[in-house]
Write an enzyme that holds these catalytic residues in place. Structure first.
Site, PDB file in Angstrom:
ATOM      1  N   LYS A   1       0.499   1.870  -7.387  1.00  0.00           N
ATOM      2  CA  LYS A   1       0.744   0.435  -7.181  1.00  0.00           C
ATOM      3  C   LYS A   1      -0.414  -0.237  -6.437  1.00  0.00           C
ATOM      4  O   LYS A   1      -0.914  -1.268  -6.858  1.00  0.00           O
ATOM      5  CB  LYS A   1       2.059   0.253  -6.398  1.00  0.00           C
ATOM      6  CG  LYS A   1       3.280   0.682  -7.199  1.00  0.00           C
ATOM      7  CD  LYS A   1       4.545   0.632  -6.390  1.00  0.00           C
ATOM      8  CE  LYS A   1       4.709   1.777  -5.413  1.00  0.00           C
ATOM      9  NZ  LYS A   1       4.829   3.112  -6.003  1.00  0.00           N
ATOM     10  N   ILE A   2      -0.835   0.379  -5.327  1.00  0.00           N
ATOM     11  CA  ILE A   2      -1.882  -0.257  -4.509  1.00  0.00           C
ATOM     12  C   ILE A   2      -3.245  -0.140  -5.200  1.00  0.00           C
ATOM     13  O   ILE A   2      -3.998  -1.110  -5.285  1.00  0.00           O
ATOM     14  CB  ILE A   2      -1.916   0.370  -3.097  1.00  0.00           C
ATOM     15  CG1 ILE A   2      -0.597   0.092  -2.373  1.00  0.00           C
ATOM     16  CG2 ILE A   2      -3.096  -0.164  -2.285  1.00  0.00           C
ATOM     17  CD1 ILE A   2      -0.396   0.862  -1.073  1.00  0.00           C
TER      18      ILE A   2
ATOM     19  N   ARG B   1      -4.124   7.478   3.951  1.00  0.00           N
ATOM     20  CA  ARG B   1      -3.697   8.325   5.064  1.00  0.00           C
ATOM     21  C   ARG B   1      -4.935   8.981   5.656  1.00  0.00           C
ATOM     22  O   ARG B   1      -5.825   9.432   4.915  1.00  0.00           O
ATOM     23  CB  ARG B   1      -2.716   9.416   4.592  1.00  0.00           C
ATOM     24  CG  ARG B   1      -1.308   8.931   4.329  1.00  0.00           C
ATOM     25  CD  ARG B   1      -0.579   8.521   5.615  1.00  0.00           C
ATOM     26  NE  ARG B   1       0.771   8.037   5.381  1.00  0.00           N
ATOM     27  CZ  ARG B   1       1.113   6.773   5.161  1.00  0.00           C
ATOM     28  NH1 ARG B   1       0.184   5.834   5.132  1.00  0.00           N
ATOM     29  NH2 ARG B   1       2.367   6.428   4.974  1.00  0.00           N
TER      30      ARG B   1
ATOM     31  N   ASP C   1      -8.566   2.279   7.952  1.00  0.00           N
ATOM     32  CA  ASP C   1      -7.327   1.719   8.506  1.00  0.00           C
ATOM     33  C   ASP C   1      -6.433   2.844   9.025  1.00  0.00           C
ATOM     34  O   ASP C   1      -5.428   2.581   9.681  1.00  0.00           O
ATOM     35  CB  ASP C   1      -6.582   0.926   7.426  1.00  0.00           C
ATOM     36  CG  ASP C   1      -5.363   0.216   7.993  1.00  0.00           C
ATOM     37  OD1 ASP C   1      -5.512  -0.505   8.996  1.00  0.00           O
ATOM     38  OD2 ASP C   1      -4.246   0.400   7.453  1.00  0.00           O
TER      39      ASP C   1
ATOM     40  N   GLU D   1      -4.239   9.789  14.341  1.00  0.00           N
ATOM     41  CA  GLU D   1      -3.858   8.454  14.837  1.00  0.00           C
ATOM     42  C   GLU D   1      -2.526   8.437  15.585  1.00  0.00           C
ATOM     43  O   GLU D   1      -2.264   7.523  16.373  1.00  0.00           O
ATOM     44  CB  GLU D   1      -3.772   7.460  13.665  1.00  0.00           C
ATOM     45  CG  GLU D   1      -2.589   7.709  12.729  1.00  0.00           C
ATOM     46  CD  GLU D   1      -2.482   6.696  11.588  1.00  0.00           C
ATOM     47  OE1 GLU D   1      -3.490   6.448  10.909  1.00  0.00           O
ATOM     48  OE2 GLU D   1      -1.378   6.167  11.382  1.00  0.00           O
TER      49      GLU D   1
ATOM     50  N   HIS E   1      -4.043   1.055  11.375  1.00  0.00           N
ATOM     51  CA  HIS E   1      -2.940   1.162  10.404  1.00  0.00           C
ATOM     52  C   HIS E   1      -2.242  -0.193  10.247  1.00  0.00           C
ATOM     53  O   HIS E   1      -1.028  -0.318  10.385  1.00  0.00           O
ATOM     54  CB  HIS E   1      -1.945   2.240  10.841  1.00  0.00           C
ATOM     55  CG  HIS E   1      -1.266   2.884   9.669  1.00  0.00           C
ATOM     56  ND1 HIS E   1      -1.126   4.230   9.520  1.00  0.00           N
ATOM     57  CD2 HIS E   1      -0.682   2.346   8.583  1.00  0.00           C
ATOM     58  CE1 HIS E   1      -0.491   4.501   8.404  1.00  0.00           C
ATOM     59  NE2 HIS E   1      -0.206   3.367   7.804  1.00  0.00           N
ATOM     60  N   GLN E   2      -3.058  -1.161   9.934  1.00  0.00           N
ATOM     61  CA  GLN E   2      -2.630  -2.559   9.916  1.00  0.00           C
ATOM     62  C   GLN E   2      -2.468  -3.082   8.493  1.00  0.00           C
ATOM     63  O   GLN E   2      -1.954  -4.182   8.277  1.00  0.00           O
ATOM     64  CB  GLN E   2      -3.728  -3.345  10.667  1.00  0.00           C
ATOM     65  CG  GLN E   2      -3.592  -4.814  10.748  1.00  0.00           C
ATOM     66  CD  GLN E   2      -4.862  -5.452  11.298  1.00  0.00           C
ATOM     67  OE1 GLN E   2      -5.629  -4.837  12.031  1.00  0.00           O
ATOM     68  NE2 GLN E   2      -5.081  -6.706  10.948  1.00  0.00           N
TER      69      GLN E   2
HETATM   70  P1  NAD Z   1       1.804   5.216  -5.555  1.00  0.00           P
HETATM   71  O1  NAD Z   1       2.741   6.368  -5.503  1.00  0.00           O
HETATM   72  O2  NAD Z   1       2.190   4.008  -6.338  1.00  0.00           O
HETATM   73  O3  NAD Z   1       0.383   5.703  -6.072  1.00  0.00           O
HETATM   74  C1  NAD Z   1      -0.229   6.891  -5.659  1.00  0.00           C
HETATM   75  C2  NAD Z   1      -1.125   7.360  -6.802  1.00  0.00           C
HETATM   76  O4  NAD Z   1      -1.818   8.511  -6.349  1.00  0.00           O
HETATM   77  C3  NAD Z   1      -0.339   7.755  -8.053  1.00  0.00           C
HETATM   78  O5  NAD Z   1      -0.907   7.148  -9.197  1.00  0.00           O
HETATM   79  C4  NAD Z   1      -0.482   9.275  -8.093  1.00  0.00           C
HETATM   80  O6  NAD Z   1      -0.490   9.794  -9.421  1.00  0.00           O
HETATM   81  C5  NAD Z   1      -1.833   9.445  -7.424  1.00  0.00           C
HETATM   82  N1  NAD Z   1      -2.049  10.805  -6.955  1.00  0.00           N
HETATM   83  C6  NAD Z   1      -1.136  11.724  -6.551  1.00  0.00           C
HETATM   84  N2  NAD Z   1      -1.752  12.888  -6.229  1.00  0.00           N
HETATM   85  C7  NAD Z   1      -3.084  12.670  -6.441  1.00  0.00           C
HETATM   86  C8  NAD Z   1      -4.235  13.488  -6.301  1.00  0.00           C
HETATM   87  N3  NAD Z   1      -4.128  14.758  -5.904  1.00  0.00           N
HETATM   88  N4  NAD Z   1      -5.435  12.952  -6.602  1.00  0.00           N
HETATM   89  C9  NAD Z   1      -5.544  11.677  -7.036  1.00  0.00           C
HETATM   90  N5  NAD Z   1      -4.490  10.850  -7.202  1.00  0.00           N
HETATM   91  C10 NAD Z   1      -3.269  11.347  -6.899  1.00  0.00           C
HETATM   92  O7  NAD Z   1       1.532   4.836  -4.024  1.00  0.00           O
HETATM   93  P2  NAD Z   1       1.014   3.445  -3.455  1.00  0.00           P
HETATM   94  O8  NAD Z   1       2.175   2.566  -3.148  1.00  0.00           O
HETATM   95  O9  NAD Z   1      -0.082   2.940  -4.300  1.00  0.00           O
HETATM   96  O10 NAD Z   1       0.446   3.927  -2.038  1.00  0.00           O
HETATM   97  C11 NAD Z   1      -0.688   4.776  -1.959  1.00  0.00           C
HETATM   98  C12 NAD Z   1      -0.799   5.328  -0.554  1.00  0.00           C
HETATM   99  O11 NAD Z   1      -1.102   4.246   0.324  1.00  0.00           O
HETATM  100  C13 NAD Z   1       0.500   5.916   0.009  1.00  0.00           C
HETATM  101  O12 NAD Z   1       0.596   7.283  -0.291  1.00  0.00           O
HETATM  102  C14 NAD Z   1       0.384   5.697   1.486  1.00  0.00           C
HETATM  103  O13 NAD Z   1      -0.099   6.872   2.084  1.00  0.00           O
HETATM  104  C15 NAD Z   1      -0.667   4.602   1.623  1.00  0.00           C
HETATM  105  N6  NAD Z   1      -0.166   3.399   2.292  1.00  0.00           N
HETATM  106  C16 NAD Z   1      -0.834   2.952   3.392  1.00  0.00           C
HETATM  107  C17 NAD Z   1      -0.411   1.792   4.030  1.00  0.00           C
HETATM  108  C18 NAD Z   1      -1.140   1.237   5.233  1.00  0.00           C
HETATM  109  O14 NAD Z   1      -0.595   0.372   5.931  1.00  0.00           O
HETATM  110  N7  NAD Z   1      -2.353   1.653   5.507  1.00  0.00           N
HETATM  111  C19 NAD Z   1       0.718   1.118   3.564  1.00  0.00           C
HETATM  112  C20 NAD Z   1       1.362   1.606   2.421  1.00  0.00           C
HETATM  113  C21 NAD Z   1       0.914   2.743   1.790  1.00  0.00           C
END
Ligand code: NAD
Length: 345
Positions: free
Chosen positions: A154-155, A231, A255, A260, A292-293
């Site tokens: 998604k992100i 992460r 971030d 952390e 982590h903002q």
């Molecule tokens: P998501 O599940 O929609 O997408 C994650 C993607 O990573 C998927 O397409 C998956 O197939 C892929 N993936 C899984 N294992 C992998 C690997 N070994 N190598 C490469 N790609 C791989 O998740 P999202 O909502 O896009 O979020 C992504 C990450 O962002 C989360 O896991 C979370 O740790 C992080 N996050 C951080 C914050 C923040 O405030 N900094 C907030 C939300 C999420």
């Protein structure tokens, strides 16, 4: 009335959770401490616990929660690497918030990138002191540069759209490439080799821990900009610092940071930081750290509270099935539940 122990409460959490909880007869017991083996007792008498990214929900904590009769661990985050989902199976249900505003994180990643490459952080400090010199502020155009996106969920996809808007060329790596999106997938090595900017958007797993380490950095272009809003554990921070000192890495935008948990989210300005590696990274002119903002927007906070409250209600009402349950039953932690449309255990 359902009672939920809400660990690691921050000031910005309360209004939205009080509002949505109040609508549905859920009482949140707001605790400032993080959940771990020493604080788990505080959940006694509660139906559920609500946790965030730096709470420790390991096997021992889960055993305790189970023995207290706690039925649910409600993560108010998307990532769940801090919860032993396997240990929770058949004991305590686990739910998360799979999407609350992927825009918040993707936009923050771009904000960090622009700040870094256009030296906005330096200019801001200079002009506040009436220093209007431009020396040392030369940046580079994003247009025409190649960005390597690791994780196209998604992100990652929103970040790709934003980068396309800037006229960047996008290559991507994902363990499970999307079939539909017209994304150019390449091997991880190829991504390292061609990218001017690398942005991490995959989850932290055993496989991805330290995926950016010495070997990976040695394959990257000189001057590469690395962005991590995913992460901290995805990056070996010592290797990153070495890469920065060797001038191999042009800039890092972080971030998240592996260690952390005891540092971020708090005002530590009056204290001596007990983490030399982080201190060193922060002291570098080409490193930007936010604590982590990336998720922190009005929209995201409301969506997190609303989804968490709905997750809690669906686990305690009707058949107890919740689309956002994380379960170890079939090994496919996130996806199995939705297909079966039934309780995981
Ligand atoms: P998501 O599940 O929609 O997408 C994650 C993607 O990573 C998927 O397409 C998956 O197939 C892929 N993936 C899984 N294992 C992998 C690997 N070994 N190598 C490469 N790609 C791989 O998740 P999202 O909502 O896009 O979020 C992504 C990450 O962002 C989360 O896991 C979370 O740790 C992080 N996050 C951080 C914050 C923040 O405030 N900094 C907030 C939300 C999420």
């Amino acid at each position: 009335m359902l009672k939920v122990a809400f660990y690691d409460t921050k000031e910005y959490d309360r209004p939205s959770f009080e509002y949505y909880g109040g609508l549905h007869q859920i009482e949140f017991l707001f605790l400032e401490t993080k959940l771990n083996e020493n604080t788990v007792e505080l959940a006694k008498g509660c139906d559920a616990v609500c946790v965030f990214v730096n709470d420790t929900v390991n096997e021992k904590v889960i055993e305790k929660l189970y023995s207290f009769g706690v039925k649910l661990i409600a993560l108010r985050s998307a990532g769940y690497n801090n919860v032993d989902v396997r240990a929770a199976y058949r004991r305590v249900h686990v739910v998360h918030v799979p999407a609350y505003s992927p825009y918040s994180v993707a936009e923050h990643a771009m904000a960090l990138l622009l700040t870094s490459v256009r030296r906005i952080h330096k200019a801001y400090n200079r002009t506040r002191e009436f220093n209007f010199s431009l020396n040392g502020l030369t940046g580079f155009d994003l247009h025409g540069k190649t960005v390597g996106v690791i994780g196209t969920g998604k992100i990652g996809r929103i970040f790709i759209d934003i980068c396309c808007g800037f006229g960047m060329k996008v290559v991507a790596f994902d363990r499970f490439p999307a079939q539909d999106a017209g994304i150019e997938y390449v091997s991880l090595d190829r991504l390292f080799e061609v990218s001017d900017v690398i942005s991490l958007h995959c989850p932290l797993t055993d496989e991805t821990r330290h995926m950016i380490g010495r070997e990976a950095i040695s394959k990257m272009k000189k001057g590469v900009v690395i962005i991590n809003t995913s992460r901290g554990g995805l990056i070996d921070a010592e290797a990153l610092l070495e890469g920065i000192k060797d001038r191999k890495i042009g800039a890092a935008c972080l971030d998240v940071y592996e260690e952390e948990a005891d540092i971020f989210f708090e005002d530590r300005s009056g204290h001596i930081l007990n983490d030399d590696l982080l201190s060193r990274l922060i002291s570098m002119p080409n490193v930007i750290v936010t604590s982590h903002q990336a998720f922190l927007t009005e929209e995201a906070l409301h969506n997190i509270a609303e989804t968490t409250v709905n997750n809690i209600l669906s686990c305690f009402e009707n058949d107890g099935a919740c689309d956002n349950e994380l379960c170890y039953r079939c090994g496919q932690i996130e996806h199995c539940r939705k297909e079966r449309k039934e309780r995981c255990f």
